[in-house]
Design a protein around this motif. Structure first.
Motif, mmCIF file in Angstrom:
data_model
loop_
_atom_site.group_PDB
_atom_site.id
_atom_site.type_symbol
_atom_site.label_atom_id
_atom_site.label_comp_id
_atom_site.label_asym_id
_atom_site.label_seq_id
_atom_site.Cartn_x
_atom_site.Cartn_y
_atom_site.Cartn_z
ATOM 1 N N ALA A 107 2.600 21.666 38.277
ATOM 2 C CA ALA A 107 3.152 22.900 38.834
ATOM 3 C C ALA A 107 4.545 23.108 38.279
ATOM 4 C CB ALA A 107 3.186 22.848 40.361
ATOM 5 N N ALA A 108 5.051 24.311 38.476
ATOM 6 C CA ALA A 108 6.408 24.645 38.061
ATOM 7 C C ALA A 108 7.115 25.359 39.201
ATOM 8 C CB ALA A 108 6.386 25.530 36.823
ATOM 9 N N TYR A 109 8.415 25.122 39.287
ATOM 10 C CA TYR A 109 9.229 25.822 40.293
ATOM 11 C C TYR A 109 10.393 26.489 39.584
ATOM 12 C CZ TYR A 109 12.342 26.618 44.289
ATOM 13 O OH TYR A 109 13.168 27.197 45.218
ATOM 14 N N VAL A 110 10.574 27.774 39.869
ATOM 15 C CA VAL A 110 11.665 28.549 39.284
ATOM 16 C C VAL A 110 12.690 28.826 40.377
ATOM 17 C CG1 VAL A 110 12.295 30.582 37.947
ATOM 18 C CG2 VAL A 110 9.970 29.650 37.762
ATOM 19 N N PRO A 111 13.751 28.032 40.460
ATOM 20 C CA PRO A 111 14.775 28.309 41.481
ATOM 21 C C PRO A 111 15.634 29.488 41.036
ATOM 22 C CG PRO A 111 15.439 26.441 40.135
ATOM 23 C CD PRO A 111 14.074 26.851 39.633
ATOM 24 N N THR A 112 15.959 30.361 41.987
ATOM 25 C CA THR A 112 16.772 31.528 41.644
ATOM 26 C C THR A 112 17.907 31.769 42.635
ATOM 27 O OG1 THR A 112 15.333 33.002 42.908
ATOM 28 C CG2 THR A 112 14.791 32.692 40.578
ATOM 29 N N GLY A 113 17.901 31.065 43.765
ATOM 30 C CA GLY A 113 18.894 31.386 44.781
ATOM 31 C C GLY A 113 19.418 30.198 45.545
ATOM 32 N N HIS A 114 19.427 29.009 44.951
ATOM 33 C CA HIS A 114 19.992 27.839 45.634
ATOM 34 C C HIS A 114 21.518 27.877 45.455
ATOM 35 C CE1 HIS A 114 16.209 25.629 46.525
ATOM 36 N NE2 HIS A 114 15.768 26.408 45.546
ATOM 37 N N THR A 115 22.233 27.822 46.546
ATOM 38 C CA THR A 115 23.669 28.135 46.513
ATOM 39 C C THR A 115 24.568 27.002 46.988
ATOM 40 O OG1 THR A 115 23.460 29.146 48.711
ATOM 41 C CG2 THR A 115 23.254 30.605 46.801
ATOM 42 N N TYR A 116 24.075 25.765 47.078
ATOM 43 C CA TYR A 116 24.946 24.680 47.514
ATOM 44 C C TYR A 116 25.962 24.359 46.410
ATOM 45 C CZ TYR A 116 21.444 21.916 44.928
ATOM 46 O OH TYR A 116 20.584 21.440 43.977
ATOM 47 N N ALA A 117 26.959 23.600 46.756
ATOM 48 C CA ALA A 117 28.149 23.465 45.922
ATOM 49 C C ALA A 117 27.860 23.038 44.483
ATOM 50 C CB ALA A 117 29.120 22.486 46.581
ATOM 51 N N ASP A 118 27.050 22.010 44.296
ATOM 52 C CA ASP A 118 26.832 21.500 42.941
ATOM 53 C C ASP A 118 25.425 21.832 42.431
ATOM 54 O OD1 ASP A 118 25.610 19.902 44.790
ATOM 55 O OD2 ASP A 118 26.089 17.997 43.796
ATOM 56 N N PRO A 176 -7.415 30.957 34.283
ATOM 57 C CA PRO A 176 -8.440 31.706 35.032
ATOM 58 C C PRO A 176 -8.035 31.982 36.478
ATOM 59 C CG PRO A 176 -9.107 29.420 34.727
ATOM 60 C CD PRO A 176 -7.877 29.614 33.901
ATOM 61 N N LEU A 177 -7.185 31.125 37.059
ATOM 62 C CA LEU A 177 -6.730 31.309 38.431
ATOM 63 C C LEU A 177 -5.394 30.586 38.589
ATOM 64 C CD1 LEU A 177 -7.419 32.352 41.329
ATOM 65 C CD2 LEU A 177 -8.402 30.097 41.773
ATOM 66 N N VAL A 178 -4.430 31.257 39.229
ATOM 67 C CA VAL A 178 -3.099 30.685 39.402
ATOM 68 C C VAL A 178 -2.757 30.648 40.886
ATOM 69 C CG1 VAL A 178 -0.638 30.950 38.933
ATOM 70 C CG2 VAL A 178 -2.318 31.542 37.160
ATOM 71 N N ALA A 179 -2.338 29.494 41.357
ATOM 72 C CA ALA A 179 -1.811 29.393 42.731
ATOM 73 C C ALA A 179 -0.334 29.762 42.690
ATOM 74 C CB ALA A 179 -2.003 27.989 43.279
ATOM 75 N N LEU A 180 0.064 30.616 43.616
ATOM 76 C CA LEU A 180 1.402 31.199 43.614
ATOM 77 C C LEU A 180 2.035 31.031 44.988
ATOM 78 C CD1 LEU A 180 3.531 33.179 42.293
ATOM 79 C CD2 LEU A 180 2.070 35.047 43.089
ATOM 80 N N GLY A 221 13.114 31.044 45.439
ATOM 81 C CA GLY A 221 12.439 30.397 44.317
ATOM 82 C C GLY A 221 10.957 30.723 44.326
ATOM 83 N N ILE A 222 10.298 30.512 43.175
ATOM 84 C CA ILE A 222 8.866 30.811 43.025
ATOM 85 C C ILE A 222 8.213 29.622 42.335
ATOM 86 C CG2 ILE A 222 7.159 32.420 42.070
ATOM 87 C CD1 ILE A 222 9.460 34.461 41.787
ATOM 88 N N SER A 223 7.007 29.263 42.813
ATOM 89 C CA SER A 223 6.280 28.179 42.140
ATOM 90 C C SER A 223 4.888 28.631 41.743
ATOM 91 C CB SER A 223 6.190 26.940 43.044
ATOM 92 O OG SER A 223 5.404 27.204 44.182
ATOM 93 N N PHE A 224 4.337 27.968 40.721
ATOM 94 C CA PHE A 224 2.981 28.243 40.233
ATOM 95 C C PHE A 224 2.266 26.918 39.973
ATOM 96 C CE2 PHE A 224 6.298 30.326 37.692
ATOM 97 C CZ PHE A 224 6.288 31.619 38.214
ATOM 98 N N ALA A 225 0.948 26.968 40.052
ATOM 99 C CA ALA A 225 0.113 25.839 39.613
ATOM 100 C C ALA A 225 -1.126 26.407 38.945
ATOM 101 C CB ALA A 225 -0.271 24.946 40.784
ATOM 102 N N VAL A 226 -1.496 25.824 37.814
ATOM 103 C CA VAL A 226 -2.680 26.296 37.096
ATOM 104 C C VAL A 226 -3.751 25.222 37.008
ATOM 105 C CG1 VAL A 226 -1.401 28.004 35.771
ATOM 106 C CG2 VAL A 226 -1.654 25.671 34.859
ATOM 107 N N GLN A 227 -3.395 23.998 37.357
ATOM 108 C CA GLN A 227 -4.381 22.920 37.371
ATOM 109 C C GLN A 227 -3.877 21.826 38.301
ATOM 110 O OE1 GLN A 227 -4.455 21.841 33.201
ATOM 111 N NE2 GLN A 227 -3.040 20.143 33.534
#
Length: 926
Positions: A379-390, A349-353, A369-375
């Motif tokens: 929450a979830a985090y979608v990393p897309t651009g972390h560029t450190y060595a490992d 019904p409502l998502v925190a973004l 990165g993008i995160s969401f929470a529904v309750q």
């Protein structure tokens, strides 16, 4: 040590005040207060203490300074600190104010004669540890690293360095228990304590590693080869005394200075002294902190509250009671988990973004990165651009956004954020127009409690009893700050997931309060939320600036500034620095013998702007100094700087409109500040010539006419004032006719000027003293004018009296639309501050209602532009004015429709009037 990790042990926070005095003095520019007094070190220390108190909520604390006079080390070694230069005069002048403000900020202050600050800190740390406390020592002094252990940590707020046991080893190459040995070998030039000649940190650490300790090094002295070994042998007789001088004493007798010693009860952190601190900030010119404190001022009052109001609007409410929530934040690294979350997002019904980016500049930020929470708790985090060595393999951003885009752009999918406008920009930078944002916790807080901070950490602390991970905990500060792309993905998940999940919980606390108050709900849903989305559009539109016009103006200003400097030197009979209050005072009052208008707190003749303006009426030199100051600021702030702020991709300037700052609801503009461009001088007005329209378009300015006076007429219900507006009269001429008892046609220009000053002055609660100063007349004459005014407009007087009384009862005033403006000093301030709050009570409903009206106008005009598919762009909002970039083909429509829409957004008992101007640039259109 992570200061956010909960611990059962109480915390003692110790500040090495003497260390920071010099660091703040040398790190900051030559800041000056209103009376020309130096304030740089004061400013630096306040900033550090405020930051510390936020980062380390300690039960006990002390700010420790060195006392004047010798200590026991001077008896051991007469040459101790002998080479230290005397304290700079400008720093010495700040010692008293520093001690004053530290106490006002609630910190216990210790200054023990005969004992150095280091030894006081060491003794306090030992006693605290023995009584079960954790200890954090804020210092820039490496000597105190010897105190570090599993319960004692050092932090340096200026370098963002934190040293626990491992940190000391990493920095110095030796453990804390060997720091004394290490420092004895290398010596301390600052304190004039010799070490071993030519032995530096690497050699000292190497020797201690090889031989175990200083005693081991001494025992092996004959076997150490080379020049270093020879120098070591020469220093053997000195080293015991050197070690004694460097060792921090931890068993000092502090009983005469710490009541109930060795208990720490006397070091309990206190509440700030709001009234005295406001006065201190005023005296020293700390305007931003003064405004912040005024908006947060804590005032306790037994006055009864009206139904639906809190009993104390000014004290932070206790966090809302809630059951503990298990927290689980998932890192999404594969398509299956992302798709599963997208399904959940569509069903929720409502998502925190929330977004994590590579920049705080909204127009340039790219997603990391993008995160969401529904309750709550999840929450979830979608990393897309972390560029450190490992860094782990991450999903590609473009495809992540492609899968999220249908949900992001679906207005039926309801979304929530903290400072939504920023995230709208971020997604727009990637070609996505997010729809469905229905809530913003920053704006919820702003509507409910405008006088308090609105960042998510403060909201969580205030309403949930939790203050999440801070950005600087992950990335550091200043020159050592790393980009978010370099943050460990797991830590980023904890941080971003918490932001979304905590945002959702804050919303669950704040939204029911807004729902329960119809006025606040209207302000939130119908004014603030639509304004936020519209401001994002205005900011992206930007405004075109002609850099050549500004360059030409800069050259002209530079020539005029140089001429003024030459003329000032000739008038003074010698060269002097026109930016130095001290030199100005010496010239004006010492050499030229001009009358002293007022004095500073220290008894020196003041050279502030008010003084110079008074002197300029009779003497040419103060006039030149004032003009020089004005033009220098104009050049530095606008004509030189604006061309540098043009976005290279758009060719336009994109200001940021801060929505949740002014308690009255007004917007503020920054980077650049378009609302403070001076227009009282020809040179200031010319800045607007550089704001232009591209070929085939024109600039249109639409401005509410005398909006606050019209609101006064409506709110007060005064029949005479209403009639003047209803009949379309020149209200200042009508007022003059009433006050001076003449017909409108017989009013002179001078009488109209007096009436205009009275009309606007009374809106701001001006009394006889202020009116007399504004008009340059006797105070008795000013009082007679005000009395005559109130005789002719009795309902205005009634409004003022009832508003002040009502504000004192409630603690706040309201706009016509239900916005609340809290007045912290209205019930608990001293005489002058309470009077100022009463003046604000009179003005705030009008200024706040005007702010609401211009926002409603913006929303309505943009809706009409969208409905009729117009290409006209809204490019600026400045106080009561909207500025547009209009295609010539749409000019007639805009000239007719915009003022009509602006006049019809609310129905008052007097007509709203908007006036329109057109031109190739902003100056000609205004």
């Amino acid at each position: 040590m992570d200061e956010h990790t909960p611990s059962a042990a109480p915390l003692l926070l110790l500040v090495d005040g003497s260390s920071y005095l010099y660091r703040a003095y040398h790190a900051l520019p030559d800041l000056r207060g209103p009376e020309g007094q130096p304030t740089g070190a004061v400013h630096g220390l306040i900033a550090m203490l405020k930051r510390l108190r936020d980062q380390f909520p300690a039960e006990h604390a002390a700010c420790v300074f060195d006392a004047k006079g010798p200590t026991f080390r001077d008896e051991w070694y007469p040459e101790y600190k002998a080479q230290r230069a005397p304290m700079p005069e400008d720093l010495a002048a700040q010692i008293g104010p520093i001690h004053e403000v530290v106490k006002l900020l609630g910190w216990p202050v210790l200054e023990v004669p005969g004992i150095e600050a280091d030894d006081v800190i060491g003794t306090l740390a030992r006693v605290a540890r023995e009584s079960g406390h954790r200890v954090v020592i804020s210092t820039g002094d490496k000597d105190l690293a010897q105190l570090v252990n599993e319960d004692v940590t050092l932090i340096n707020t200026m370098s963002n360095e934190s040293l626990d046991v491992d940190g000391v080893k990493a920095k110095f190459g030796v453990p804390p228990e060997r720091i004394v040995d290490y420092l004895t070998l290398i010596g301390d030039a600052v304190d004039n304590v010799p070490g071993v000649d030519k032995v530096g940190p690497k050699t000292a650490a190497k020797w201690i590693a090889e031989h175990g300790s200083l005693d081991g090094v001494i025992a092996a002295a004959e076997t150490i080869k080379g020049v270093a070994g020879e120098n070591l042998r020469k220093a053997l007789d000195w080293l015991p005394l050197g070690r004694r001088l460097i060792t921090v004493v931890t068993d000092c007798d502090l009983s005469a200075h710490v009541p109930m010693w060795p208990r720490l009860d006397a070091l309990a952190m206190r509440e700030i002294d709001t009234a005295a601190l406001l006065d201190f900030y005023t005296r020293n010119g700390f305007k931003t902190w003064k405004r912040e404190l005024e908006s947060r001022a804590a005032v306790t009052s037994p006055a009864a509250s009206p139904p639906g109001a809190t009993s104390d609007l000014f004290a932070d409410p206790p966090p809302a009671p809630s059951a503990p929530v298990d927290r689980h934040y998932e890192t999404v690294l594969d398509w299956a988990r992302l798709d599963a979350w997208i399904t959940r997002l569509k069903q929720a019904p409502l998502v925190a973004l929330d977004t994590e980016t590579d920049s705080l500049e909204a127009m340039r930020a790219r997603i990391v990165g993008i995160s969401f929470a529904v309750q709550p708790g999840e929450a979830a985090y979608v990393p897309t651009g972390h560029t450190y060595a490992d860094a782990p393999a991450q999903l590609p951003l473009d495809e992540v956004l492609a899968r999220l885009k249908p949900w992001l752009e679906d207005a039926r999918c309801k979304k929530l954020g903290q400072h939504v406008k920023y995230d709208l920009h971020v997604f727009a930078n990637h070609g996505i127009t997010v729809r469905g944002y229905v809530h913003d916790t920053m704006l919820q807080s702003y509507v409910l409690e405008a006088h308090r901070p609105h960042n998510l950490g403060s909201l969580g602390d205030r309403h949930l009893g939790r203050r999440g991970i801070e950005y600087e905990d992950l990335c550091g500060k200043g020159a050592h700050q790393i980009p978010f792309a370099q943050v460990d993905v797991q830590r980023a998940t904890e941080y971003s997931g918490e932001d979304s999940e905590m945002c959702l919980q804050v919303h669950e606390v704040l939204w029911p309060q807004i729902e329960a108050a119809p006025g606040l709900r209207y302000v939130y849903e119908s004014i603030e939320m639509p304004t936020s989305a519209l401001l994002a559009r205005i900011e992206r539109n930007g405004v075109m600036v002609d850099a050549q016009v500004l360059e030409r103006q800069s050259q002209e200003l530079a020539q005029r500034i140089l001429t003024l400097e030459t003329e000032a030197h000739e008038l003074a009979g010698q060269p002097f620095n026109l930016g130095s209050p001290k030199q100005i005072g010496e010239i004006l009052f010492g050499k030229l013998g001009l009358p002293v208008v007022k004095k500073t707190a220290s008894g020196a003749a003041s050279t502030d702007e008010e003084v110079l303006e008074k002197l300029a009426a009779d003497y040419p030199l103060p006039a030149r100094i004032l003009e020089h100051r004005s033009l220098s600021k104009l050049k530095g702030t606008y004509t030189d700087k604006l061309p540098l702020m043009v976005n290279p991709h758009t060719g336009r300037i994109h200001t940021n409109y801060a929505q949740a700052v002014a308690v009255t609801g007004r917007l503020s503009s920054n980077d650049p500040n378009l609302q403070n461009i001076p227009i009282r001088t020809p040179e200031g007005r010319r800045i607007r010539e550089a704001f232009v329209a591209p070929p085939g378009r024109v600039i249109v300015s639409a401005d509410y006419s005398q909006i606050e006076l019209r609101i006064m007429a409506h709110i007060s219900g005064d029949a005479t004032l209403r009639r003047a507006f209803a009949e379309g009269m020149d209200v200042h001429r009508a007022t003059a006719a009433e006050i001076f008892g003449v017909g409108p046609a017989e009013v002179s220009s001078e009488q109209r000027r007096y009436a205009k000053t009275i009309n606007f002055g009374l809106i701001y609660g001006m009394g006889a003293f202020g009116l007399a100063a504004s008009l340059g007349i006797e105070q008795k004459a000013a009082k007679d004018y005000i009395d005559r005014y109130f005789q002719r407009y009795p309902d205005v007087k009634r409004y003022m009296d009832t508003t002040k009384a009502r504000a004192a009862e409630l603690g706040y005033v309201e706009t016509l639309f239900g916005r609340r403006i809290v007045l912290p000093e209205i019930r608990g301030g001293n005489g002058p501050r309470r009077s100022a709050a009463e003046r604000q009570a009179i003005n705030a409903p009008m200024q706040g209602t005007a702010a609401d009206l211009i926002k409603l106008a913006m929303i309505a005009v943009q809706a009409a532009l969208d409905e009729h598919h117009r290409e006209t762009l809204m490019v600026m909002q400045v106080h009561d004015e909207l500025v547009f970039e209009v295609p010539e083909a749409e000019l007639d429509w805009v000239k007719a429709e915009v003022p009509r829409i602006m006049a019809s957004v609310a129905e008052l008992s007097v007509p709203l009037v908007a006036e329109v101007g057109v031109g190739p640039n902003w100056d000609q259109a205004h």
